[in-house]
Design a protein around this motif. Sequence first.
Motif, PDB file in Angstrom:
ATOM      1  N   TYR A 149       0.764  -1.259  -0.169  1.00  0.00           N
ATOM      2  CA  TYR A 149      -0.157   0.083   0.042  1.00  0.00           C
ATOM      3  C   TYR A 149       0.843   1.397  -0.003  1.00  0.00           C
ATOM      4  N   VAL A 150       1.670   1.400   1.031  1.00  0.00           N
ATOM      5  CA  VAL A 150       2.879   2.377   0.979  1.00  0.00           C
ATOM      6  C   VAL A 150       3.736   2.678  -0.345  1.00  0.00           C
ATOM      7  N   MET A 151       3.906   1.560  -0.876  1.00  0.00           N
ATOM      8  CA  MET A 151       4.622   1.446  -2.330  1.00  0.00           C
ATOM      9  C   MET A 151       3.899   2.246  -3.278  1.00  0.00           C
ATOM     10  N   HIS A 152       2.719   1.853  -3.325  1.00  0.00           N
ATOM     11  CA  HIS A 152       1.741   2.284  -4.496  1.00  0.00           C
ATOM     12  C   HIS A 152       1.446   3.811  -4.284  1.00  0.00           C
ATOM     13  N   VAL A 153       1.122   4.183  -3.083  1.00  0.00           N
ATOM     14  CA  VAL A 153       0.650   5.330  -2.869  1.00  0.00           C
ATOM     15  C   VAL A 153       2.013   6.422  -3.012  1.00  0.00           C
ATOM     16  N   THR A 154       3.058   6.032  -2.769  1.00  0.00           N
ATOM     17  CA  THR A 154       4.111   6.832  -3.171  1.00  0.00           C
ATOM     18  C   THR A 154       4.685   6.683  -4.590  1.00  0.00           C
ATOM     19  N   TRP A 155       4.374   5.749  -5.224  1.00  0.00           N
ATOM     20  CA  TRP A 155       4.313   5.538  -6.603  1.00  0.00           C
ATOM     21  C   TRP A 155       3.490   6.649  -7.619  1.00  0.00           C
ATOM     22  N   LEU A 156       2.449   6.762  -6.920  1.00  0.00           N
ATOM     23  CA  LEU A 156       1.463   7.605  -7.457  1.00  0.00           C
ATOM     24  C   LEU A 156       1.863   8.894  -7.568  1.00  0.00           C
ATOM     25  N   ILE A 157       3.022   9.535  -6.686  1.00  0.00           N
ATOM     26  CA  ILE A 157       3.526  10.856  -6.754  1.00  0.00           C
ATOM     27  C   ILE A 157       4.302  10.852  -8.283  1.00  0.00           C
ATOM     28  N   ASN A 158       4.919   9.636  -8.399  1.00  0.00           N
ATOM     29  CA  ASN A 158       5.804   9.743  -9.598  1.00  0.00           C
ATOM     30  C   ASN A 158       4.900   9.607 -10.948  1.00  0.00           C
ATOM     31  N   SER A 159       3.914   9.164 -10.807  1.00  0.00           N
ATOM     32  CA  SER A 159       3.205   8.927 -12.113  1.00  0.00           C
ATOM     33  C   SER A 159       1.874   9.837 -12.123  1.00  0.00           C
TER      34      SER A 159
ATOM     35  N   THR B  18       0.899  12.560 -10.266  1.00  0.00           N
ATOM     36  CA  THR B  18       0.868  13.944  -9.987  1.00  0.00           C
ATOM     37  C   THR B  18       1.621  14.413 -11.254  1.00  0.00           C
ATOM     38  N   HIS B  19       2.254  13.870 -12.099  1.00  0.00           N
ATOM     39  CA  HIS B  19       2.694  14.417 -13.348  1.00  0.00           C
ATOM     40  C   HIS B  19       1.819  14.299 -14.682  1.00  0.00           C
ATOM     41  N   LEU B  20       0.517  13.721 -14.254  1.00  0.00           N
ATOM     42  CA  LEU B  20      -0.404  13.392 -15.363  1.00  0.00           C
ATOM     43  C   LEU B  20      -1.722  14.384 -15.335  1.00  0.00           C
TER      44      LEU B  20
ATOM     45  N   TRP C 192      -6.272  13.945  -4.413  1.00  0.00           N
ATOM     46  CA  TRP C 192      -6.661  12.587  -3.713  1.00  0.00           C
ATOM     47  C   TRP C 192      -5.153  11.810  -3.610  1.00  0.00           C
ATOM     48  N   VAL C 193      -4.145  12.119  -4.236  1.00  0.00           N
ATOM     49  CA  VAL C 193      -2.998  11.622  -3.621  1.00  0.00           C
ATOM     50  C   VAL C 193      -2.233  12.376  -2.440  1.00  0.00           C
ATOM     51  N   ALA C 194      -2.533  13.611  -2.391  1.00  0.00           N
ATOM     52  CA  ALA C 194      -2.249  14.311  -1.290  1.00  0.00           C
ATOM     53  C   ALA C 194      -2.844  13.839   0.022  1.00  0.00           C
TER      54      ALA C 194
END
Length: 340
Positions: A247-257, A259-261, A278-280
Amino acid sequence: MSLPSSDLPSTGASATTVAPRSKTRPAQPVDRGPVDRDKDAMDAINPPANSWALWRRGLDWPTVVWIGLAHLAALAAPFFFSWQALTAFLVLYVLTGSLGICMGYHRLLTHGSFQTYKPIRWLLAFLGGLSGEGSALTWVANHRKHHKYSDKDGDPHSPRHGKWWSHMFWFMPNRGLKWNEELLKRYAPDMLKDKGMLVLHKLFLPSHLFLGVVLYAVGYFGTGLGMGGHWYGCSMLIWGLALRMVYVMHVTWLINSATHLWGYRTYETTDDSKNLWWVALLAFGEGWHNNHHAYQRIASAGHKWYEIDMTYWFILAMEKTGLAWNVVRLRDIPKGTPPA
């Protein structure tokens, strides 16, 4: 008492200059490490990002196996649900996600948004390591490289090279030992000088094994907590370690993906970074990503009153208790400073 300073290497990004807030200690000289060179000097030994030529070099099997096993174990979570395990999941989600990754790895170690004592730096780095995303050395080096080449050639995880590439595939190709050694030398020379960080780097896998044993033991012997036996041991292990890591991995990875989209832009930065509410909320404030890319050293990612940033609340609590100082705020940015 002499207070430690936070030394950051130059990443080549448009760094924001801020005046030190401490009245008791003057600004310390920054050890910027080796002079940075052109991207091609490092990356020329590897094919372009997400290219067939890069994937043909093979996979980084230790990383792929590690991530794969965590995901496979997490699939068993519905069959081992308990309220005690859910509590462990939530507590460790905050400890490893907000305190470890967001506060420790990101705002403290990568950007120097505040200063603290060395034992606390090591504790936050230890918690960040328990997220499962690698040691502080590799995480910080990759993130500094991301800021230097954000959404350009050289960015480790830009969606311009593919949405799933930016989310989770970027760390899977085998770039070779030489490339990884150069990554640390160029983007985390200050971290390599810290013996505590080197020890934590070596203890990355053993620390997870230790946590797993503790979680299983609490479930197996925790009769006073309404648990006991093998089933509860597995429940605590799967929810507190495997599912929580995934869960923590995917939440963090959403910042890479993500929030740049998607999202809105408050600042006209030179990259595609955006603020995504929602990512915040999921990532303890990190989803206000355009704000962060505009002024990277600011301790708060939320720049508007409605941009909730839980990690910043923890930093303020540390400042109030004397555990943090030189906290960089938006008002510290000189007027007229352009965004990065």
